[in-house]
Design an enzyme around this catalytic site. Structure first.
Site, PDB file in Angstrom:
ATOM      1  N   ARG A  25       0.827  -1.212   0.000  1.00 56.98           N
ATOM      2  CA  ARG A  25       0.000   0.000   0.000  1.00 56.98           C
ATOM      3  C   ARG A  25       0.855   1.254   0.000  1.00 56.98           C
ATOM      4  O   ARG A  25       1.742   1.398   0.832  1.00 56.98           O
ATOM      5  CB  ARG A  25      -0.902   0.050   1.239  1.00 56.98           C
ATOM      6  CG  ARG A  25      -1.971  -1.010   1.267  1.00 56.98           C
ATOM      7  CD  ARG A  25      -2.700  -0.992   2.596  1.00 56.98           C
ATOM      8  NE  ARG A  25      -3.363  -2.258   2.845  1.00 56.98           N
ATOM      9  CZ  ARG A  25      -4.688  -2.442   2.746  1.00 56.98           C
ATOM     10  NH1 ARG A  25      -5.466  -1.442   2.424  1.00 56.98           N
ATOM     11  NH2 ARG A  25      -5.212  -3.624   2.981  1.00 56.98           N
ATOM     12  N   LYS A 160     -18.369 -18.423  17.507  1.00 58.62           N
ATOM     13  CA  LYS A 160     -18.789 -17.692  16.314  1.00 58.62           C
ATOM     14  C   LYS A 160     -19.150 -18.653  15.200  1.00 58.62           C
ATOM     15  O   LYS A 160     -18.626 -19.759  15.114  1.00 58.62           O
ATOM     16  CB  LYS A 160     -17.691 -16.737  15.858  1.00 58.62           C
ATOM     17  CG  LYS A 160     -16.440 -17.469  15.444  1.00 58.62           C
ATOM     18  CD  LYS A 160     -15.507 -16.627  14.609  1.00 58.62           C
ATOM     19  CE  LYS A 160     -14.434 -17.546  14.055  1.00 58.62           C
ATOM     20  NZ  LYS A 160     -13.182 -16.947  13.790  1.00 58.62           N
ATOM     21  N   HIS A 221     -21.928   2.883   6.400  1.00 59.35           N
ATOM     22  CA  HIS A 221     -22.020   3.478   5.064  1.00 59.35           C
ATOM     23  C   HIS A 221     -23.420   3.967   4.744  1.00 59.35           C
ATOM     24  O   HIS A 221     -23.753   4.204   3.582  1.00 59.35           O
ATOM     25  CB  HIS A 221     -21.525   2.492   4.008  1.00 59.35           C
ATOM     26  CG  HIS A 221     -20.049   2.313   4.095  1.00 59.35           C
ATOM     27  ND1 HIS A 221     -19.147   3.180   3.517  1.00 59.35           N
ATOM     28  CD2 HIS A 221     -19.309   1.415   4.787  1.00 59.35           C
ATOM     29  CE1 HIS A 221     -17.917   2.803   3.809  1.00 59.35           C
ATOM     30  NE2 HIS A 221     -17.991   1.736   4.580  1.00 59.35           N
ATOM     31  N   THR A 249     -20.843   5.556  12.131  1.00 65.39           N
ATOM     32  CA  THR A 249     -19.650   6.391  12.200  1.00 65.39           C
ATOM     33  C   THR A 249     -20.043   7.861  12.072  1.00 65.39           C
ATOM     34  O   THR A 249     -21.078   8.183  11.492  1.00 65.39           O
ATOM     35  CB  THR A 249     -18.640   6.046  11.085  1.00 65.39           C
ATOM     36  OG1 THR A 249     -17.438   6.794  11.310  1.00 65.39           O
ATOM     37  CG2 THR A 249     -19.161   6.400   9.701  1.00 65.39           C
ATOM     38  N   LYS A 252     -17.871   9.390   8.020  1.00 63.78           N
ATOM     39  CA  LYS A 252     -18.129   9.236   6.588  1.00 63.78           C
ATOM     40  C   LYS A 252     -19.246  10.197   6.181  1.00 63.78           C
ATOM     41  O   LYS A 252     -18.968  11.362   5.941  1.00 63.78           O
ATOM     42  CB  LYS A 252     -18.382   7.760   6.277  1.00 63.78           C
ATOM     43  CG  LYS A 252     -17.075   6.960   6.499  1.00 63.78           C
ATOM     44  CD  LYS A 252     -17.170   5.468   6.364  1.00 63.78           C
ATOM     45  CE  LYS A 252     -15.807   4.841   6.702  1.00 63.78           C
ATOM     46  NZ  LYS A 252     -15.835   3.384   6.757  1.00 63.78           N
ATOM     47  N   THR A 282      -8.842   8.008  25.924  1.00 62.09           N
ATOM     48  CA  THR A 282      -9.293   9.394  26.041  1.00 62.09           C
ATOM     49  C   THR A 282     -10.521   9.624  25.174  1.00 62.09           C
ATOM     50  O   THR A 282     -10.600   9.129  24.055  1.00 62.09           O
ATOM     51  CB  THR A 282      -8.146  10.333  25.603  1.00 62.09           C
ATOM     52  OG1 THR A 282      -7.022  10.068  26.454  1.00 62.09           O
ATOM     53  CG2 THR A 282      -8.538  11.791  25.725  1.00 62.09           C
TER      54      THR A 282
HETATM   55  C1  LIG Z   1     -15.039   2.519   7.710  1.00 60.77           C
HETATM   56  C2  LIG Z   1     -15.822   1.405   8.337  1.00 60.77           C
HETATM   57  C3  LIG Z   1     -15.860   1.226   9.713  1.00 60.77           C
HETATM   58  C4  LIG Z   1     -14.976   2.026  10.629  1.00 60.77           C
HETATM   59  O1  LIG Z   1     -15.427   3.346  10.748  1.00 60.77           O
HETATM   60  P1  LIG Z   1     -14.422   4.432  11.321  1.00 60.77           P
HETATM   61  O2  LIG Z   1     -15.297   5.406  12.030  1.00 60.77           O
HETATM   62  O3  LIG Z   1     -13.693   4.991  10.164  1.00 60.77           O
HETATM   63  O4  LIG Z   1     -13.509   3.716  12.262  1.00 60.77           O
HETATM   64  C5  LIG Z   1     -16.711   0.281  10.260  1.00 60.77           C
HETATM   65  N1  LIG Z   1     -17.494  -0.487   9.465  1.00 60.77           N
HETATM   66  C6  LIG Z   1     -17.471  -0.361   8.122  1.00 60.77           C
HETATM   67  C7  LIG Z   1     -18.349  -1.227   7.296  1.00 60.77           C
HETATM   68  C8  LIG Z   1     -16.626   0.571   7.520  1.00 60.77           C
HETATM   69  O5  LIG Z   1     -16.553   0.657   6.194  1.00 60.77           O
END
Ligand SMILES: *Cc1c(COP(=O)(O)O)cnc(C)c1O
Length: 411
Positions: A25, A160, A221, A249, A252, A282
């Site tokens: 990468r 699992k 997403h 999240t 995004k 933290t």
């Molecule tokens: C990017 C991603 C995460 C992690 O999110 P971050 O806030 O960037 O750590 C978790 N699950 C999926 C499916 C993601 O694509």
């Protein structure tokens, strides 16, 4: 004395393996310019700077440059300083964190929400903690779940089972084979980020109900992007009440940083009390929490950005299909073009950047299965007709140049 171990040689071997497979990468050093997304400056390895257009960002709606988000962040920094100064338990819980958690609980129609420093940590910390709360827990995990869920499930000490991607019948078979008395949890995503396909949420919830299992969804997403208030696919489809734990999240669709779960007050209280990944770190900087809260609040009432986002994705897909490029289209906002081997993918990505100023990162194994290496485009409201034109022409040109296959031309 023993022969000294050559640690450097071992590191070289590990890195050479990646080079050999064409999946080492390299990070492109870019500077985004506020007010000019998706345009950015590429700090080239030779020391020069070149203008580029970013086509692989996850700031899906351009909220990272939104005036309300930035104003909230400036205000919080001026009011309270740079960092939070502690873990949530020890002096790091502020009015900004509480406000954001209330905003998120409301977003998903849940009693509570719990913040983490990222959605990766939220997945990992929550899934690895659940067996402590439900001894004997069996987690049923979709085969294409994100690395953060896999990691949480893998090292949680519980049992699992992996069900084939989106295969509800396989999930049923696996649950039927286990002790009916065992606590169970089904973990899946709403939008899978590499193919852009949706999980069969209702059917998965039905199966979970049948076997008395809890449900866990990663809406990373989808939050901010789907649903009338940005509550994700579960909001759009009226299914949020059927999910026990919703993960999302703030980095995004919301354009800032941080992650969370939303669930019952009792669930959040238990995870808060038992998850090392929540306790021993933290808390988010107050300005981050303030910016994220402003972003979530804004996208609860604004429909324009969500609509533009979907429109840009549709236009880009139509135009790339018009060229006969092998595109995966499940009707989401993600536009993956399959190239099929890591070296070609890297070469295309390099040529797009160097010849056309278009930045799209190659996606290789292990992020996607071998043989499905791809370029993954993420159109957004800030990608206008000019940017789309430029991308479509560049792809047409390079596809011919590299003599790659095109699909049968379809309507
Ligand atoms: C990017 C991603 C995460 C992690 O999110 P971050 O806030 O960037 O750590 C978790 N699950 C999926 C499916 C993601 O694509």
């Amino acid at each position: 004395m023993n022969q000294p171990i050559d640690y450097t040689a071992k590191l070289n071997e590990a890195l050479d393996r990646l080079h050999g497979e064409g999946r080492y990468r390299t990070f492109i050093d870019i500077e985004r310019r506020r007010g000019q997304f998706p345009h950015a400056t590429w700090n080239c390895p030779d020391g020069t700077e070149r203008p580029i257009t970013v086509w692989c960002g996850n700031d899906y709606l351009g909220m990272g440059q939104h005036p309300e988000v930035m104003a909230a962040m400036h205000e919080a920094i001026d009011a309270t300083g740079a960092g939070s100064g502690g873990t949530r338990n020890i002096s790091g819980t502020t009015v900004y964190h509480k406000r954001l958690e209330a905003e998120l609980a409301d977003l998903h129609g849940k009693e509570a929400a719990l913040l983490f420093t990222s959605a990766y940590i939220a997945n990992d910390a929550t899934l690895s903690t659940l067996p402590k709360l439900f001894p004997g827990l069996i987690i049923y995990s979709d085969a294409l779940n994100h690395a953060s869920m896999i990691e949480g499930v893998r090292r949680n000490g519980g049992s699992k089972r992996i069900f084939r991607h989106n295969d509800v019948e396989h999930l049923r078979e696996l649950m039927a084979a286990d002790d009916p008395a065992a606590p169970k949890l089904v973990a899946f995503e709403s939008v899978y980020s590499m193919d852009g396909d949706f999980g069969p949420i209702k059917e998965l919830c039905d199966a979970a109900d049948e076997f008395g299992a809890l449900t866990y969804i990663d809406e990373v997403h989808a939050v901010g992007i789907y649903g009338p208030r940005g509550g994700g696919v579960t909001e759009r489809d009226g299914l949020a009440h059927r999910i026990d734990i919703i993960n999302g999240t703030l980095a995004k669709g919301y354009g800032v940083m941080g992650g969370y779960i939303a669930a019952s007050a009792r669930m959040c209280d238990a995870v808060r009390s038992y998850a090392p990944g929540f306790i021993f770190t933290t808390s988010l900087a107050p300005a981050i929490a303030a910016g994220a809260a402003a972003s979530v609040a804004f996208l609860k009432h604004d429909q324009t950005l969500r609509a533009q986002h979907q429109t840009q994705a549709k236009i880009l897909k139509l135009r790339l299909k018009g060229l006969g490029l092998p595109l995966i289209d499940h009707g989401s906002h993600i536009v993956p073009v399959i190239v099929g081997d890591p070296k070609h993918t890297k070469k295309l990505s390099d040529m797009l950047l160097e010849r056309h100023g278009i930045y799209v990162q190659p996606i290789n194994f292990p992020t996607v299965p071998r043989g499905t290496e791809r370029l993954r485009f993420t159109p957004s409201p800030v990608h206008g007709p000019g940017e789309i034109d430029q991308l479509v022409h560049a792809m047409d040109d390079l596809w011919s140049h590299c003599a790659l296959n095109r699909a049968e031309m379809s309507a």
